[in-house]
Write a protein that holds these residues in place. Structure first.
Motif, short mmCIF file in Angstrom:
data_model
loop_
_atom_site.label_atom_id
_atom_site.label_comp_id
_atom_site.label_asym_id
_atom_site.label_seq_id
_atom_site.Cartn_x
_atom_site.Cartn_y
_atom_site.Cartn_z
N MET A 150 23.79 53.39 82.67
CA MET A 150 24.63 54.41 82.83
C MET A 150 23.91 55.78 82.13
O MET A 150 23.80 55.81 80.77
N SER A 151 24.18 56.78 82.71
CA SER A 151 23.41 58.01 81.89
C SER A 151 24.43 58.94 81.24
O SER A 151 25.64 58.86 81.81
N GLU A 152 24.30 59.47 80.16
CA GLU A 152 25.05 60.41 79.53
C GLU A 152 25.22 61.80 80.18
O GLU A 152 24.26 62.26 80.89
N THR A 153 26.48 62.20 80.27
CA THR A 153 26.83 63.33 80.74
C THR A 153 25.74 64.58 80.13
O THR A 153 25.60 64.54 79.06
N PRO A 154 25.38 65.31 81.02
CA PRO A 154 24.49 66.40 80.43
C PRO A 154 25.37 67.31 79.61
O PRO A 154 26.44 67.77 79.81
N ARG A 155 24.66 67.91 78.40
CA ARG A 155 25.49 68.90 77.63
C ARG A 155 24.79 69.89 77.51
O ARG A 155 23.31 70.16 77.49
N TYR A 156 25.20 71.14 77.38
CA TYR A 156 24.57 72.40 77.20
C TYR A 156 24.95 72.97 75.96
O TYR A 156 26.15 73.03 75.30
N LYS A 157 23.90 73.72 75.32
CA LYS A 157 24.29 74.67 74.11
C LYS A 157 24.47 76.07 74.45
O LYS A 157 24.09 76.57 75.58
N TYR A 158 25.68 76.47 74.07
CA TYR A 158 26.10 77.86 73.99
C TYR A 158 26.37 78.46 72.91
O TYR A 158 26.98 77.96 72.02
N PRO A 159 25.58 79.67 72.36
CA PRO A 159 26.01 80.40 71.35
C PRO A 159 27.17 80.94 71.26
O PRO A 159 27.36 82.00 72.01
N LEU A 160 28.11 80.58 70.47
CA LEU A 160 29.45 81.00 70.33
C LEU A 160 29.50 82.12 69.46
O LEU A 160 29.37 81.56 68.13
N LYS A 161 30.25 83.32 69.62
CA LYS A 161 30.22 84.12 68.47
C LYS A 161 31.78 84.43 68.15
O LYS A 161 32.27 84.89 69.48
N LEU A 162 32.33 83.96 67.13
CA LEU A 162 33.62 84.30 66.77
C LEU A 162 34.01 85.35 65.54
O LEU A 162 33.18 85.30 64.71
N PRO A 163 35.03 86.01 65.64
CA PRO A 163 35.29 86.90 64.59
C PRO A 163 35.36 85.87 63.32
O PRO A 163 36.05 84.77 63.44
N ALA A 164 35.16 86.39 62.24
CA ALA A 164 35.12 85.33 60.92
C ALA A 164 36.51 84.86 60.76
O ALA A 164 36.76 83.74 60.36
N SER A 165 37.66 85.73 61.09
CA SER A 165 38.92 84.90 60.59
C SER A 165 39.26 84.22 61.65
O SER A 165 40.10 83.10 61.23
N LEU A 166 38.85 84.12 63.03
CA LEU A 166 39.24 83.08 63.89
C LEU A 166 38.23 81.62 63.43
O LEU A 166 38.93 80.67 63.72
N LYS A 167 37.32 82.18 63.26
CA LYS A 167 36.07 80.92 62.81
C LYS A 167 36.88 80.03 61.65
O LYS A 167 36.78 78.85 61.52
N GLU A 168 37.38 80.73 60.70
CA GLU A 168 37.95 80.27 59.35
C GLU A 168 39.24 79.41 59.96
O GLU A 168 39.25 78.17 59.46
N THR A 169 39.79 79.92 60.90
CA THR A 169 41.09 79.23 61.16
C THR A 169 40.75 77.79 61.98
O THR A 169 41.26 76.64 61.83
N VAL A 170 39.60 78.26 62.91
CA VAL A 170 39.22 76.90 63.85
C VAL A 170 38.74 75.83 62.89
O VAL A 170 38.80 74.67 63.02
N VAL A 171 37.80 76.20 61.94
CA VAL A 171 37.35 75.04 60.94
C VAL A 171 38.37 74.72 60.09
O VAL A 171 38.24 73.20 60.28
N ARG A 172 39.60 75.50 59.78
CA ARG A 172 40.59 74.53 59.04
C ARG A 172 41.16 73.66 60.03
O ARG A 172 41.61 72.46 59.58
N LEU A 173 41.38 73.95 61.25
CA LEU A 173 42.23 73.17 62.14
C LEU A 173 41.17 71.86 62.63
O LEU A 173 41.86 70.90 62.54
N ALA A 174 40.08 71.92 62.95
CA ALA A 174 39.22 70.74 62.82
C ALA A 174 39.17 69.83 61.93
O ALA A 174 39.42 68.85 62.19
N LYS A 175 39.31 70.38 60.55
CA LYS A 175 39.29 69.62 59.38
C LYS A 175 40.60 68.90 59.54
O LYS A 175 40.37 67.55 59.21
N ASP A 176 41.75 69.63 59.58
CA ASP A 176 42.92 69.07 59.67
C ASP A 176 43.06 67.80 60.61
O ASP A 176 43.64 66.85 60.53
#
Length: 87
Positions: free
Chosen positions: A1-27
């Motif tokens: 069984m082969s793995e689903t292909p994955r693609y890299k996408y350079p995502l640019k987030l405002p700093a405040s949004l990234k900080e919130t997402v990092v916190r939520l992911a950690k939580d």
């Protein structure tokens, strides 16, 4: 069984949004990448479900079905800010 292909996408987030997402992911105890992937999947699901639902509702619509509601609406000026733009 082969793995689903994955693609890299350079995502640019405002700093405040990234900080919130990092916190939520950690939580949630997941990586930032996994958290964002799940968030995107949830949004895609919501949009597709809404589109399907609204499409079914539109298919059941009957011409003139809202006319009696429109006729019952009071003839009052719009709330300030809701005016139609000048033509």
């Amino acid at each position: 069984m082969s793995e689903t292909p994955r693609y890299k996408y350079p995502l640019k987030l405002p700093a405040s949004l990234k900080e919130t997402v990092v916190r939520l992911a950690k939580d949630d105890g997941v990586s930032l990448n996994q958290w964002i992937t799940v968030a995107v999947a949830q949004k895609v699901g919501a949009v597709e479900v809404a589109s399907e639902f609204l499409g079914r509702r539109a298919a059941m619509a009957k011409p003139g079905a809202l006319e009696h509601h429109l006729n019952d609406a009071p003839d009052v000026p719009p709330v300030p800010g809701d005016e139609l733009p000048p033509s």
